[in-house]
Scaffold this active site. Structure first.
Site, PDB file in Angstrom:
ATOM      1  N   TYR A  92      -2.135  -1.494  10.305  1.00  0.00           N
ATOM      2  CA  TYR A  92      -2.074  -1.581   8.837  1.00  0.00           C
ATOM      3  C   TYR A  92      -0.742  -1.048   8.321  1.00  0.00           C
ATOM      4  O   TYR A  92      -0.065  -1.677   7.514  1.00  0.00           O
ATOM      5  CB  TYR A  92      -3.242  -0.784   8.256  1.00  0.00           C
ATOM      6  CG  TYR A  92      -3.489  -0.966   6.766  1.00  0.00           C
ATOM      7  CD1 TYR A  92      -4.157  -2.079   6.287  1.00  0.00           C
ATOM      8  CD2 TYR A  92      -3.068  -0.003   5.854  1.00  0.00           C
ATOM      9  CE1 TYR A  92      -4.402  -2.236   4.929  1.00  0.00           C
ATOM     10  CE2 TYR A  92      -3.310  -0.150   4.497  1.00  0.00           C
ATOM     11  CZ  TYR A  92      -3.991  -1.263   4.044  1.00  0.00           C
ATOM     12  OH  TYR A  92      -4.234  -1.423   2.693  1.00  0.00           O
ATOM     13  N   SER A 108       0.865  -1.178   0.000  1.00  0.00           N
ATOM     14  CA  SER A 108       0.000   0.000   0.000  1.00  0.00           C
ATOM     15  C   SER A 108       0.903   1.229   0.000  1.00  0.00           C
ATOM     16  O   SER A 108       2.092   1.127   0.313  1.00  0.00           O
ATOM     17  CB  SER A 108      -0.843  -0.014   1.289  1.00  0.00           C
ATOM     18  OG  SER A 108      -1.449   1.241   1.515  1.00  0.00           O
TER      19      SER A 108
HETATM   20  P1  NAD Z   1     -11.695  -6.347  -0.416  1.00  0.00           P
HETATM   21  O1  NAD Z   1     -12.346  -6.258   0.915  1.00  0.00           O
HETATM   22  O2  NAD Z   1     -12.477  -5.961  -1.640  1.00  0.00           O
HETATM   23  O3  NAD Z   1     -11.108  -7.807  -0.660  1.00  0.00           O
HETATM   24  C1  NAD Z   1     -10.360  -8.475   0.325  1.00  0.00           C
HETATM   25  C2  NAD Z   1     -10.575  -9.970   0.177  1.00  0.00           C
HETATM   26  O4  NAD Z   1      -9.717 -10.628   1.128  1.00  0.00           O
HETATM   27  C3  NAD Z   1     -12.010 -10.429   0.460  1.00  0.00           C
HETATM   28  O5  NAD Z   1     -12.491 -11.262  -0.591  1.00  0.00           O
HETATM   29  C4  NAD Z   1     -11.891 -11.206   1.782  1.00  0.00           C
HETATM   30  O6  NAD Z   1     -12.804 -12.304   1.872  1.00  0.00           O
HETATM   31  C5  NAD Z   1     -10.455 -11.695   1.681  1.00  0.00           C
HETATM   32  N1  NAD Z   1      -9.895 -12.047   2.996  1.00  0.00           N
HETATM   33  C6  NAD Z   1      -9.979 -11.342   4.148  1.00  0.00           C
HETATM   34  N2  NAD Z   1      -9.386 -12.024   5.146  1.00  0.00           N
HETATM   35  C7  NAD Z   1      -8.906 -13.172   4.617  1.00  0.00           C
HETATM   36  C8  NAD Z   1      -8.189 -14.280   5.141  1.00  0.00           C
HETATM   37  N3  NAD Z   1      -7.865 -14.348   6.434  1.00  0.00           N
HETATM   38  N4  NAD Z   1      -7.855 -15.301   4.302  1.00  0.00           N
HETATM   39  C9  NAD Z   1      -8.204 -15.235   2.986  1.00  0.00           C
HETATM   40  N5  NAD Z   1      -8.891 -14.232   2.441  1.00  0.00           N
HETATM   41  C10 NAD Z   1      -9.239 -13.200   3.245  1.00  0.00           C
HETATM   42  O7  NAD Z   1     -10.377  -5.436  -0.276  1.00  0.00           O
HETATM   43  P2  NAD Z   1      -9.362  -4.827  -1.359  1.00  0.00           P
HETATM   44  O8  NAD Z   1      -9.456  -3.363  -1.251  1.00  0.00           O
HETATM   45  O9  NAD Z   1      -9.499  -5.487  -2.689  1.00  0.00           O
HETATM   46  O10 NAD Z   1      -7.978  -5.244  -0.674  1.00  0.00           O
HETATM   47  C11 NAD Z   1      -7.080  -6.201  -1.210  1.00  0.00           C
HETATM   48  C12 NAD Z   1      -5.682  -5.856  -0.735  1.00  0.00           C
HETATM   49  O11 NAD Z   1      -5.320  -4.575  -1.244  1.00  0.00           O
HETATM   50  C13 NAD Z   1      -5.507  -5.774   0.769  1.00  0.00           C
HETATM   51  O12 NAD Z   1      -4.275  -6.354   1.142  1.00  0.00           O
HETATM   52  C14 NAD Z   1      -5.479  -4.294   1.040  1.00  0.00           C
HETATM   53  O13 NAD Z   1      -4.775  -3.966   2.218  1.00  0.00           O
HETATM   54  C15 NAD Z   1      -4.780  -3.811  -0.198  1.00  0.00           C
HETATM   55  N6  NAD Z   1      -4.943  -2.405  -0.506  1.00  0.00           N
HETATM   56  C16 NAD Z   1      -6.195  -1.893  -0.729  1.00  0.00           C
HETATM   57  C17 NAD Z   1      -6.326  -0.549  -1.027  1.00  0.00           C
HETATM   58  C18 NAD Z   1      -7.658   0.075  -1.276  1.00  0.00           C
HETATM   59  O14 NAD Z   1      -7.712   1.309  -1.293  1.00  0.00           O
HETATM   60  N7  NAD Z   1      -8.720  -0.695  -1.498  1.00  0.00           N
HETATM   61  C19 NAD Z   1      -5.185   0.266  -1.108  1.00  0.00           C
HETATM   62  C20 NAD Z   1      -3.938  -0.287  -0.881  1.00  0.00           C
HETATM   63  C21 NAD Z   1      -3.829  -1.621  -0.582  1.00  0.00           C
END
Ligand code: NAD
Length: 260
Positions: A155, A142
């Site tokens: 985080y 991130s």
């Molecule tokens: P999201 O909530 O859309 O998807 C996350 C997925 O992870 C979900 O399908 C959930 O079921 C799964 N998950 C959660 N805990 C789990 C576990 N213990 N084992 C297996 N699966 C699990 O979120 P997203 O925004 O797509 O996030 C994905 C990644 O991107 C994360 O690591 C997040 O920190 C990172 N990220 C997101 C953003 C943002 O702005 N959305 C920015 C930077 C980084």
């Protein structure tokens, strides 16, 4: 086709960024494993993705914090498809709170999903990659791998940690043709972010519009969210980059929020 017949495991791919990466990989000829805690959603995602590309997606139930489930999931993939070429360790959640109110149980949960998850999935995939003579490991970091924001102690700590783990894998894996990278997205409109908007508004005492405009997008060059497609493109770059030239590196994809 940059990933023709490559077997790619994407954790957390039932939703958001992981789903987008899986979709992009399939468009480049990959066979993708949707590994997620949410089993029904993972199967639904795999079915959707396989519509245009029969046989290109399978769902695997996996809680990335469970060593047994991770090992069983990777074994299932190897049994079905014989190899693992790319791991995208992407599963993640967000819990926001000021440090003095941050529950220790939440801190441990956050570190378990983001850091134990990256460690366990990498540990399970590396022997297969070493035996094959190569592979790519990609962590979804991130901007918070480089920068801090209030309310996000666990985080920010976990996402910084991923940089270190990727660098170690880059050094250990080089002799076996394994590369490691971190993608560092800015705010992307997914369920993870939608959940935070009202929570941050409450904690910071500002409106939801202000959270979006000032807290999330205030530092970008164009006031735009980073898109899932933006992130998937970088995930494709790292997966398909065949030499060691980029190994150990992280790339920020954030519409200019964070520049290095
Ligand atoms: P999201 O909530 O859309 O998807 C996350 C997925 O992870 C979900 O399908 C959930 O079921 C799964 N998950 C959660 N805990 C789990 C576990 N213990 N084992 C297996 N699966 C699990 O979120 P997203 O925004 O797509 O996030 C994905 C990644 O991107 C994360 O690591 C997040 O920190 C990172 N990220 C997101 C953003 C943002 O702005 N959305 C920015 C930077 C980084």
């Amino acid at each position: 086709m940059k990933l023709k017949d490559k077997v790619c495991i994407v954790t957390g791919a039932a939703s958001g960024i992981g789903y987008g990466i899986a979709k992009r990989y399939i468009s480049e000829g990959a066979k993708v494993v949707i590994a997620d805690l949410a089993v029904d959603k993972a199967q639904q995602a795999a079915d959707e993705l396989a519509k245009g590309a029969p046989g290109a997606a399978m769902a695997v139930a996996m809680d990335v914090t469970s060593e047994d489930q991770v090992n069983a999931g990777v074994a299932e993939v190897v049994k079905a498809w014989g190899r693992v070429d790319v791991l995208v360790s992407n599963a993640g959640i967000q819990i926001v709170n000021p440090l003095e109110e941050y529950a220790f149980s939440d801190w441990k949960k956050m570190l378990a999903i983001h850091l134990d998850g990256a460690f366990l999935t990498s540990k399970a995939c590396l022997p297969h990659m070493y035996a094959q003579g190569g592979g790519a490991i990609i962590f979804t970091g991130s901007v918070h791998s480089k920068e801090a924001s209030p309310l996000k102690s666990a985080y920010v700590t976990a996402k910084h940690g991923l940089l270190g783990l990727a660098r170690v894998i880059a050094k250990e894996g080089a002799a076996h043709g394994v590369r490691a990278n971190v993608i560092c997205p800015g705010f992307v409109r997914t369920p993870l972010v939608d959940k935070q908007i009202p929570e941050q508004a409450k904690e910071l005492g500002i409106s939801e519009q202000e959270v979006v405009k000032k807290v999330m997008l205030g530092q970008t060059v164009d006031g735009e969210f980073t898109t899932i497609e933006d992130v998937a493109e970088v995930a494709l770059l790292f997966a398909g980059f065949e030499t060691n030239a980029l190994t150990g590196q992280s790339l920020v994809v954030s519409h200019g929020w964070y520049m290095e």
